[in-house]
Design a protein around this motif. Structure first.
Motif, short mmCIF file in Angstrom:
data_model
loop_
_atom_site.label_atom_id
_atom_site.label_comp_id
_atom_site.label_asym_id
_atom_site.label_seq_id
_atom_site.Cartn_x
_atom_site.Cartn_y
_atom_site.Cartn_z
N ARG A 245 6.97 7.95 -9.78
CA ARG A 245 7.30 8.54 -8.48
C ARG A 245 7.33 10.06 -8.55
O ARG A 245 6.92 10.74 -7.62
CB ARG A 245 8.64 8.02 -7.98
CG ARG A 245 9.01 8.51 -6.58
CD ARG A 245 10.40 8.06 -6.18
NE ARG A 245 10.52 6.61 -6.12
CZ ARG A 245 11.18 5.86 -6.99
NH1 ARG A 245 11.79 6.45 -8.03
NH2 ARG A 245 11.25 4.56 -6.85
N LYS B 111 1.43 10.70 -4.14
CA LYS B 111 1.92 10.96 -2.78
C LYS B 111 2.95 9.93 -2.36
O LYS B 111 3.98 10.26 -1.76
CB LYS B 111 0.74 10.97 -1.82
CG LYS B 111 1.11 11.20 -0.37
CD LYS B 111 -0.13 11.17 0.51
CE LYS B 111 0.21 11.36 1.97
NZ LYS B 111 -1.01 11.30 2.83
N ALA B 112 2.67 8.66 -2.65
CA ALA B 112 3.59 7.58 -2.28
C ALA B 112 3.43 6.44 -3.28
O ALA B 112 2.35 6.27 -3.88
CB ALA B 112 3.32 7.08 -0.86
N GLY C 30 8.29 0.14 1.25
CA GLY C 30 7.01 0.84 1.31
C GLY C 30 5.85 -0.12 1.21
O GLY C 30 4.83 0.05 1.89
N GLN D 282 -0.53 5.86 -3.61
CA GLN D 282 -1.34 6.73 -2.77
C GLN D 282 -1.31 8.11 -3.42
O GLN D 282 -0.24 8.63 -3.72
CB GLN D 282 -0.78 6.81 -1.35
CG GLN D 282 -0.98 5.56 -0.53
CD GLN D 282 -0.41 5.69 0.88
OE1 GLN D 282 0.25 6.67 1.20
NE2 GLN D 282 -0.65 4.70 1.71
#
Length: 868
Positions: free
Chosen positions: A74, A80-81, A110, A214
């Protein structure tokens, strides 16, 4: 300079008719370019959304990531995600349920937002808290006493995977059902598939999960993800690769490719098609607009000569055309952004409605400022390019020639030619008026050239595409008629298909014949001496460039491993007069197309022996059928029989592919050793039915009902001859609607060009018509003269476009292997006749309407008028 600008603006106001003609041409050209970019943007957006819908919005996946390293992923600057799936659990259900357990896959918030599982929701909602689950539809079908909102008392077993061992811990828990999902799992697992919710922070450190990423810089995904895997300490496999995979289809639509895969993708080809279409449109409309500017420049030649004689330089004279182009293009280009969107919205809305039943979804019209800006820039470039030619010509004109303007006038009797041509046929049947009409059209050929080409392109565009679709439909119908089976079913769950489902499909009532098979790609390495003599005479391996790979004197031949049910396999052996060998056995289909480049079906069906193979021979095969294939598992089969043609099971192997048929149990044993991804894919089964005429859709519907009771809708697909024929008709109709809509734009340009050319021609010839009337030609004669001119002018685009269209039709018949009579029977000749009549009617109608002022002119005043 200011004088030149003011002069250009003044001429735009005065020559309203020509200015309107230029504005219309620029408006339609810019509208077409805007429409093209809106189409491309909408198609791209549709494909991206479709990939996200069916596969999720992610770039890469890291597998088997320990939970205590999620923070490292992370916090990586390139991420990014991050979405997490895993923490798989088994929940033992209360007594009384048809199957004893739920097989639960837990996902974080998510994941639920970005991934495709939420699209499978039939009722209720997705889990949002620990203890909530969405279960498969089979649970409700087999346990009708339960519903959404019920709470189940279960015994939870967590499968805790670590690098060293697998532990099982049992805990009592309660689960609340919050949704129903259109998913399934093989009944061999004796459980129902379910999805739950988890918070990654609450996971035990030793848990291993799948992480979907992502990336901040999507273009760096193929280098960044292995670096992340290395940074968090993931081990490599036996091939030296980290446990990761990529959303290649979605990445390709964003222009990101794995090394070496760019040229194998369809996306670059589609982009090249867009570039070619935009370039061709710019070239065509530059030619059309250039004609309009040429007319405008020639109308002002007298005034430009005066300007030049009082000191204006050649560059300043040329700039008058450029200034005129800028003045006349600004408003239509801005207006085209609005018209292009509404035109695209209308066309794509109809198109989407026509194809929605085929694809199951509608295409949404996308309009971005970037696409509008690109269309506007290219439109302005097109206008400047079109105006450059007339501007350069005007700058080269000598003042004395410009003031006189004689060589730029368009005269009735062909003053621009050294000698008027003789037209004995027209003179014989229509007298001297017929010869005058022919010479008038010939003298104004440069003036009419643009509109003639435009109308010809309109014919070629619409009916050329129609010819392509017609030939393609005939070819597809021929291929469909050769298909022995009427209904086709594909089952793909990523695991072995449930035996109960296959048994029920095989027991389908009303079916005349059934085939069931599975297939997987593999390869065999051979030497040149393994080629059959007949195959060598037909070109051999050397003629199969692109299909067969040569390395160090050995050849890699692609094979298709076919799994057939035991009774069907033994039936093929009996027909070949052979018995199965004691060890792993296979049937080799040893034939290859003699003329793979043939265009008619009879020639394509002609085969020759492929390889020197015999019964009892041992053949070594490999999973690695291409350099890109990850696995390299090798296996051996003993040849039980060599047969000359493929059994009628509904499989048509590609050119130069060697079919290797084995019993279904042997097939599953082999693919069980393939790489994980290929093993999952090759578990697909194919079921085909031959049914009585007219019953294919009924049987298809019943097959869908049976499959739907066992599988999720994404795990099977059915089709039938009738459905495919109907879908082809819808797709052809939708594509023709788009083509005809674009052809209408060309038609409007052509008609506006015709109108402008005729008005300018007749306006310059008022004095000549007046002279004709003064020497005795009455109004009926003038009408007859103009009617002949209109007819001669209207047949020109037909005479230009028709031969080109015939060439396109013949080429399509040749490439598709379609006979001329078959093509003529299917091609809508009546529509072509309607178009021809419409062109004749429109051009003659314009002539009659435009000539009214000339017929009403006072002869004396018209003769005195020397203006051009």
């Amino acid at each position: 300079m200011n004088i030149i600008r003011e002069y250009s603006l003044d001429q735009v106001r005065k020559n309203r008719r020509t200015s309107v003609s230029i504005i219309v041409a620029v408006l339609i050209a810019s509208t077409l370019l805007c429409t093209l970019f809106v189409f491309a943007q909408s198609f791209w957006n549709q494909m991206v959304q479709q990939e996200i819908y069916i596969g999720g919005d992610w770039d890469a996946e890291l597998m088997d990531v320990p939970a205590d390293r999620l923070g490292m992923v992370r916090d990586n600057a390139g991420v990014k995600a991050m979405f997490v799936k895993g923490d798989n659990q088994t929940a033992f259900l209360p007594e009384g349920t048809a199957l004893p357990r739920l097989l639960i896959q837990n996902c974080d918030s998510g994941y639920w937002d970005a991934m495709y599982e939420k699209n499978m929701l039939l009722r209720g909602r997705v889990p949002q808290a620990s203890g909530e689950v969405a279960v498969s539809k089979e649970f409700f079908l087999q346990n009708p006493a339960y519903g959404i909102g019920d709470t189940l008392a279960v015994e939870m077993v967590s499968n805790v995977r670590t690098h060293m061992e697998e532990n099982r811990q049992k805990d009592a828990a309660s689960l609340t059902i919050v949704g129903e999902l259109d998913v399934s799992v093989s009944s061999g697992y004796e459980g129902y598939l379910a999805y739950g919710f988890m918070e990654p922070e609450a996971l035990s450190p030793e848990r291993e999960v799948a992480v979907y990423l992502q990336m901040e810089r999507r273009g760096k995904v193929y280098t960044a993800v292995p670096q992340i895997a290395e940074a968090i300490g993931l081990p490599k496999d036996e091939y030296g690769d980290y446990p990761c995979r990529y959303h290649a289809a979605l990445l390709a639509w964003h222009g990101v490719y794995a090394p070496g895969s760019f040229f194998r993708s369809d996306v670059p080809k589609l982009f090249l098609g867009l570039v070619l279409a935009a370039g061709a449109s710019m070239a065509v409309f530059a030619y059309i607009i250039r004609g309009a500017f040429g007319i405008s420049a020639k109308q002002k030649i007298h005034q430009l000569g005066i300007l030049e004689s009082v000191g204006a330089g050649p560059k300043q004279i040329g700039r008058t055309v450029i200034y005129e182009a800028c003045i006349l293009s600004v408003i239509p280009i801005l207006l085209s952004m609005i018209l292009g969107y509404f035109f695209s919205f209308g066309v794509l809305s109809v198109y989407s409605g026509m194809i929605s039943e085929v694809f199951g979804s509608r295409m949404e019209v996308s309009f971005s400022p970037a696409a509008a800006l690109m269309a506007a820039v290219l439109s302005f470039v097109t206008v400047l390019f079109a105006a450059h030619g007339p501007a350069r010509q005007m700058s080269k004109v000598l003042p004395i020639e410009a003031v006189r303007g004689e060589q730029y006038s368009i005269a009735m009797w062909g003053r621009t030619s050294k000698k008027a041509k003789s037209h004995p046929i027209l003179a014989k049947h229509f007298g001297f008026l017929g010869e005058i009409a022919a010479n008038s059209v010939n003298a104004g050929k440069k003036l009419y050239h643009t509109c003639m080409v435009t109308l010809s392109l309109c014919m070629l565009l619409a009916f050329g595409f129609l010819a392509v679709f017609t030939a393609s439909d005939i070819s597809n119908a021929q291929a469909e008629n050769m298909n022995h089976f009427d209904v086709n079913i594909t089952l793909g769950t990523g695991e072995r298909i449930d035996g109960a489902l296959l048994a029920e499909l095989k027991a389908m009532p009303g079916v005349q014949e059934t085939s069931v098979y599975a297939r997987a790609k593999c390869a065999v390495w051979l030497s040149g001496s393994d080629q059959a003599a007949e195959f060598l005479q037909a070109g051999g391996f050397d003629a199969a460039d692109g299909y067969i790979v040569e390395r160090d004197g050995r050849y890699r031949v692609t094979c298709v491993l076919v799994g057939m049910e035991q009774d069907a396999y033994e039936s093929v052996l009996r027909e070949a007069g052979m018995e199965a060998l004691p060890e792993s056995s296979a049937i080799i289909v040893n034939s290859v197309a003699k003329n793979p480049g043939a265009r008619d079906y009879e020639a394509m069906q002609e085969t020759v022996p492929y390889l020197n193979l015999r019964q009892g021979q041992r053949v070594e095969l490999t999973e690695k059928y291409s350099d890109d294939a990850q696995g390299d598992y090798e296996f051996v089969v003993d040849v039980a029989a060599v047969i000359p043609s493929m059994p009628e099971i509904g499989l048509d192997p590609s050119f130069y592919t060697l079919p290797v048929i084995v019993p279904m149990e042997e097939y599953y044993a082999i693919i069980g050793n393939f790489s994980d991804e290929m093993e999952v894919y090759n578990y697909r089964n194919y079921v085909n039915y031959a049914v009585p005429d007219g019953m294919d859709e009924e049987i298809q519907g019943e097959a869908e009902r049976i499959c739907g009771a066992y599988l999720g809708s994404s795990d099977f697909m059915t089709s039938s001859k009738t459905e495919r024929m109907r879908d082809r008709g819808r797709m052809t109709g939708a594509a023709m609607f788009v083509v005809c809509s674009l052809a209408v734009l060309f038609g409007v340009v052509g008609i506006s060009s015709v109108l402008s050319a005729i008005l300018n021609s007749l306006g310059q010839r008022r004095k000549e018509f007046a002279i004709l009337r003064s020497v005795g030609v009455d109004e009926k004669g003038i009408r007859r003269l103009l009617g002949m001119e209109g007819f001669l002018l209207s047949v020109k685009p037909i005479l230009i476009g028709l031969p080109m269209l015939i060439i396109v039709c013949v080429a399509q018949c040749y490439m598709m292997g379609v006979s001329v009579m078959e093509f003529l029977y299917a091609f809508p000749v009546w529509a072509l006749m309607v178009y021809i009549v419409l062109v004749l009617f429109v051009i003659n109608g314009i002539y009659m309407l435009a000539s009214k002022k000339i017929r009403d002119d006072v002869i004396v005043e018209a003769i005195k008028d020397d203006t051009v």
